[in-house]
Design a protein around this motif. Sequence first.
Motif, PDB file in Angstrom:
ATOM      1  N   GLY A  79       1.101  -1.464  -0.109  1.00  0.00           N
ATOM      2  CA  GLY A  79       0.385  -0.044  -0.046  1.00  0.00           C
ATOM      3  C   GLY A  79       0.870   1.293   0.025  1.00  0.00           C
ATOM      4  N   ARG A  80       0.119   2.491   0.299  1.00  0.00           N
ATOM      5  CA  ARG A  80       1.129   3.381   0.708  1.00  0.00           C
ATOM      6  C   ARG A  80       2.242   3.266   1.400  1.00  0.00           C
ATOM      7  N   LEU A  81       3.246   4.076   1.001  1.00  0.00           N
ATOM      8  CA  LEU A  81       4.844   4.135   2.158  1.00  0.00           C
ATOM      9  C   LEU A  81       5.441   5.256   1.978  1.00  0.00           C
ATOM     10  N   SER A  82       5.909   5.009   2.853  1.00  0.00           N
ATOM     11  CA  SER A  82       6.550   6.447   3.758  1.00  0.00           C
ATOM     12  C   SER A  82       7.472   6.429   4.612  1.00  0.00           C
ATOM     13  N   PHE A  83       8.393   7.306   4.519  1.00  0.00           N
ATOM     14  CA  PHE A  83      10.273   7.034   5.159  1.00  0.00           C
ATOM     15  C   PHE A  83       9.555   6.943   6.402  1.00  0.00           C
ATOM     16  N   GLY A  84      10.359   5.978   7.511  1.00  0.00           N
ATOM     17  CA  GLY A  84      10.285   5.769   8.714  1.00  0.00           C
ATOM     18  C   GLY A  84      10.901   6.893   9.421  1.00  0.00           C
ATOM     19  N   SER A  85      10.338   7.042  10.751  1.00  0.00           N
ATOM     20  CA  SER A  85      11.206   8.254  11.612  1.00  0.00           C
ATOM     21  C   SER A  85      12.426   7.484  12.229  1.00  0.00           C
ATOM     22  N   ALA A  86      13.050   8.768  12.291  1.00  0.00           N
ATOM     23  CA  ALA A  86      14.458   9.055  12.780  1.00  0.00           C
ATOM     24  C   ALA A  86      14.161   7.761  14.184  1.00  0.00           C
ATOM     25  N   ASP A  87      13.686   7.767  15.122  1.00  0.00           N
ATOM     26  CA  ASP A  87      13.263   7.275  16.825  1.00  0.00           C
ATOM     27  C   ASP A  87      13.072   5.633  16.013  1.00  0.00           C
ATOM     28  N   ARG A  88      12.283   5.644  14.884  1.00  0.00           N
ATOM     29  CA  ARG A  88      12.056   4.050  14.544  1.00  0.00           C
ATOM     30  C   ARG A  88      13.067   3.374  14.092  1.00  0.00           C
ATOM     31  N   LEU A  89      13.904   4.569  13.790  1.00  0.00           N
ATOM     32  CA  LEU A  89      15.089   3.870  12.810  1.00  0.00           C
ATOM     33  C   LEU A  89      16.283   3.517  13.945  1.00  0.00           C
ATOM     34  N   ARG A  90      16.088   3.858  14.856  1.00  0.00           N
ATOM     35  CA  ARG A  90      17.189   3.674  15.703  1.00  0.00           C
ATOM     36  C   ARG A  90      16.937   2.753  16.877  1.00  0.00           C
ATOM     37  N   ARG A  91      15.772   2.325  17.097  1.00  0.00           N
ATOM     38  CA  ARG A  91      15.114   1.478  17.569  1.00  0.00           C
ATOM     39  C   ARG A  91      14.712   0.035  17.460  1.00  0.00           C
ATOM     40  N   ILE A  92      14.739   0.091  15.966  1.00  0.00           N
ATOM     41  CA  ILE A  92      14.634  -1.062  15.529  1.00  0.00           C
ATOM     42  C   ILE A  92      16.021  -1.485  14.967  1.00  0.00           C
ATOM     43  N   LEU A  93      16.430  -1.080  13.954  1.00  0.00           N
ATOM     44  CA  LEU A  93      17.715  -0.816  13.313  1.00  0.00           C
ATOM     45  C   LEU A  93      18.974  -0.560  14.319  1.00  0.00           C
ATOM     46  N   GLY A  94      19.294  -0.057  14.810  1.00  0.00           N
ATOM     47  CA  GLY A  94      19.978   0.538  15.902  1.00  0.00           C
ATOM     48  C   GLY A  94      20.981   1.487  15.191  1.00  0.00           C
ATOM     49  N   VAL A  95      20.859   2.676  13.661  1.00  0.00           N
ATOM     50  CA  VAL A  95      21.297   3.332  13.381  1.00  0.00           C
ATOM     51  C   VAL A  95      20.965   4.144  13.060  1.00  0.00           C
ATOM     52  N   GLU A  96      21.649   5.544  13.029  1.00  0.00           N
ATOM     53  CA  GLU A  96      20.808   6.945  12.497  1.00  0.00           C
ATOM     54  C   GLU A  96      21.001   7.576  11.371  1.00  0.00           C
ATOM     55  N   PRO A  97      20.285   8.559  11.170  1.00  0.00           N
ATOM     56  CA  PRO A  97      19.734   9.020   9.789  1.00  0.00           C
ATOM     57  C   PRO A  97      20.724   8.573   9.381  1.00  0.00           C
ATOM     58  N   GLY A  98      21.003   8.846   8.033  1.00  0.00           N
ATOM     59  CA  GLY A  98      22.095   9.147   6.397  1.00  0.00           C
ATOM     60  C   GLY A  98      23.092   7.529   7.245  1.00  0.00           C
ATOM     61  N   SER A  99      23.029   6.818   8.195  1.00  0.00           N
ATOM     62  CA  SER A  99      23.453   5.337   8.061  1.00  0.00           C
ATOM     63  C   SER A  99      22.831   4.272   7.715  1.00  0.00           C
ATOM     64  N   VAL A 100      21.958   4.319   7.265  1.00  0.00           N
ATOM     65  CA  VAL A 100      20.815   3.556   7.153  1.00  0.00           C
ATOM     66  C   VAL A 100      21.497   1.866   6.600  1.00  0.00           C
ATOM     67  N   THR A 101      21.758   0.951   6.558  1.00  0.00           N
ATOM     68  CA  THR A 101      22.578  -0.034   5.816  1.00  0.00           C
ATOM     69  C   THR A 101      21.874  -1.551   6.243  1.00  0.00           C
ATOM     70  N   PRO A 102      21.227  -2.265   5.250  1.00  0.00           N
ATOM     71  CA  PRO A 102      21.803  -4.013   4.568  1.00  0.00           C
ATOM     72  C   PRO A 102      21.822  -4.231   6.586  1.00  0.00           C
ATOM     73  N   LEU A 103      23.387  -4.047   5.930  1.00  0.00           N
ATOM     74  CA  LEU A 103      24.111  -4.565   7.697  1.00  0.00           C
ATOM     75  C   LEU A 103      23.324  -4.750   8.981  1.00  0.00           C
ATOM     76  N   ALA A 104      22.465  -3.689   8.992  1.00  0.00           N
ATOM     77  CA  ALA A 104      21.673  -3.070  10.282  1.00  0.00           C
ATOM     78  C   ALA A 104      20.741  -4.196  10.497  1.00  0.00           C
ATOM     79  N   LEU A 105      20.283  -4.855   9.584  1.00  0.00           N
ATOM     80  CA  LEU A 105      19.490  -5.887  10.109  1.00  0.00           C
ATOM     81  C   LEU A 105      19.842  -7.575  10.683  1.00  0.00           C
TER      82      LEU A 105
END
Length: 163
Positions: A79-105
């Motif tokens: 369905g409709r996608l949007s960007f995940g928040s910085a807080d969600r990114l930190r909480r789920i993948l443990g990285v900061e915005p600008g550091s998104v990476t598949p290795l964060a899985l």
Amino acid sequence: MLDPQQLFARLAELGLAQRSVEHLPVFTVEEAKALRGNLPGHHVKNLFLRNRKEEMWLVVALEDRAIDLKRLGEVLGAGRLSFGSADRLRRILGVEPGSVTPLALINDGEHQVRLALDRGLMEGGPVNVHPLVNTMTTAMAPADLLRFFAATGHAPQWLDFPL
């Protein structure tokens, strides 16, 4: 949540080869292009996305791919996608915005994030990604990257661009 050195140790335990270089922080594809010099292989962009049902995706595509979020949402059945928040990114993948990476899985032990990969990443040389921080780039063979995803329990959904 792991730091880069812990990530490198885990990759070594898994028998996955990597080569990393340090550089100034990069936040965009354009900044990465300007700073990386002659680093061979595929360079990527990573999109951390969510839908209205709070489902999450990490989309990893060749850096020059144009991505239409509306069409991507249709292809993923999200369905409709949007960007995940910085807080969600930190909480789920443990990285900061600008550091998104598949290795964060590696930090997504609850498998909350679905992985979608550009099929073009498997053609040719190494794939260059951030090792949890945007001050380094790590090169891995496509086959090793796939073995990493298998070890983390994240089976990719393959995408053929253009969508």
